[in-house]
Design an enzyme around this catalytic site. Structure first.
Site, PDB file in Angstrom:
ATOM      1  N   ILE A  65       0.885  -1.165   0.000  1.00  0.00           N
ATOM      2  CA  ILE A  65       0.000   0.000   0.000  1.00  0.00           C
ATOM      3  C   ILE A  65       0.921   1.213   0.000  1.00  0.00           C
ATOM      4  O   ILE A  65       1.865   1.289   0.795  1.00  0.00           O
ATOM      5  CB  ILE A  65      -0.963   0.001   1.208  1.00  0.00           C
ATOM      6  CG1 ILE A  65      -1.890   1.232   1.176  1.00  0.00           C
ATOM      7  CG2 ILE A  65      -0.246  -0.100   2.529  1.00  0.00           C
ATOM      8  CD1 ILE A  65      -3.000   1.204   2.224  1.00  0.00           C
ATOM      9  N   SER A  66       0.688   2.131  -0.911  1.00  0.00           N
ATOM     10  CA  SER A  66       1.606   3.264  -1.082  1.00  0.00           C
ATOM     11  C   SER A  66       1.684   4.128   0.170  1.00  0.00           C
ATOM     12  O   SER A  66       0.721   4.247   0.927  1.00  0.00           O
ATOM     13  CB  SER A  66       1.163   4.147  -2.258  1.00  0.00           C
ATOM     14  OG  SER A  66       1.409   3.503  -3.466  1.00  0.00           O
ATOM     15  N   GLN A  67       2.841   4.748   0.345  1.00  0.00           N
ATOM     16  CA  GLN A  67       3.050   5.735   1.400  1.00  0.00           C
ATOM     17  C   GLN A  67       2.047   6.884   1.199  1.00  0.00           C
ATOM     18  O   GLN A  67       1.847   7.341   0.068  1.00  0.00           O
ATOM     19  CB  GLN A  67       4.482   6.252   1.249  1.00  0.00           C
ATOM     20  CG  GLN A  67       4.900   7.282   2.259  1.00  0.00           C
ATOM     21  CD  GLN A  67       6.309   7.796   1.944  1.00  0.00           C
ATOM     22  OE1 GLN A  67       6.950   7.358   1.000  1.00  0.00           O
ATOM     23  NE2 GLN A  67       6.762   8.742   2.725  1.00  0.00           N
TER      24      GLN A  67
END
Length: 215
Positions: A65-67
């Site tokens: 899950i992206s930053q």
């Protein structure tokens, strides 16, 4: 899965928003959306207590899950307007999709891994985020729904896919990380039928954008 979004979660999101402002995210619509989307619901249960740290975390199928900063930056670079028709390449966890839908766009999202496609599609429906989700090859885009106002690519592409460029409206914007191990975030604007303007925005690191689909 328990769909709890408590006052504690909301408070943690507001702290995250303040952190993102400190890192240079200025678009108030992006910040409002990040302040509303319950990111903890998109993480594996073992990481939920870390949901509002500005970090990427593992999810299913070897992806991340992206930053939040990256989600904020890409969303800000897209210059999102309510009602925009947006193609997202790489649904992944569904978190970036939720942020864009929260901003009032018409989202079309494509994911190559069936496990992620099923999981994110179900979760987004459960928590009330409505978009159009497809299992397919991101390099092909979704030509039957083109042209799009904006295109966002959430995986590191070794090159800029020409088929995606041609699915942008004139005046449209694509935000895409380009490169192999380390990428450069690129913002590409379609000026005419044949002319594109490219801007380099900085270095980043994404999982690689791969061809084909995975069951």
């Amino acid at each position: 899965m328990e769909m709890m979004d408590s006052f504690r979660h909301k408070g943690m999101r507001q702290r995250l928003v303040q952190e993102l402002i400190g890192k240079g995210i200025k678009d108030k619509h992006v910040l409002e959306a990040i302040g509303k989307v319950p990111r903890h619901l998109f993480l594996d249960s073992s990481f939920v207590s870390f949901a509002y740290q500005d970090k990427a975390f593992p999810i299913a199928a070897g992806q991340t899950i992206s930053q939040p900063y990256t989600v904020g930056l890409q969303s800000q670079l897209l210059n999102v307007k309510q009602g925009d028709l947006i193609l997202e390449v790489g649904t992944g966890s569904g978190y970036q999709a939720a942020v864009l839908i929260q901003m009032g766009v018409k989202l079309f999202s494509i994911e190559r891994q069936k496990e992620l496609y099923v999981r994110s599609n179900n979760l987004l429906k459960q928590i009330g985020y409505r978009g159009r989700f497809f299992l397919g090859d991101g390099y092909e885009g979704l030509p039957s729904f083109a042209p799009f106002d904006k295109i966002i690519v959430t995986a590191g592409a070794p090159f800029i896919p020409e088929k995606l460029l041609l699915q942008m409206k004139i005046g449209g914007i694509m935000v895409i990380p380009v490169g192999d191990k380390q990428q450069t975030m690129m913002r590409i604007k379609r000026l005419t039928e044949d002319d594109f303007e490219q801007e380099q925005v900085g270095q980043c690191a994404f999982v690689p954008m791969l061809k084909g689909t995975v069951n």
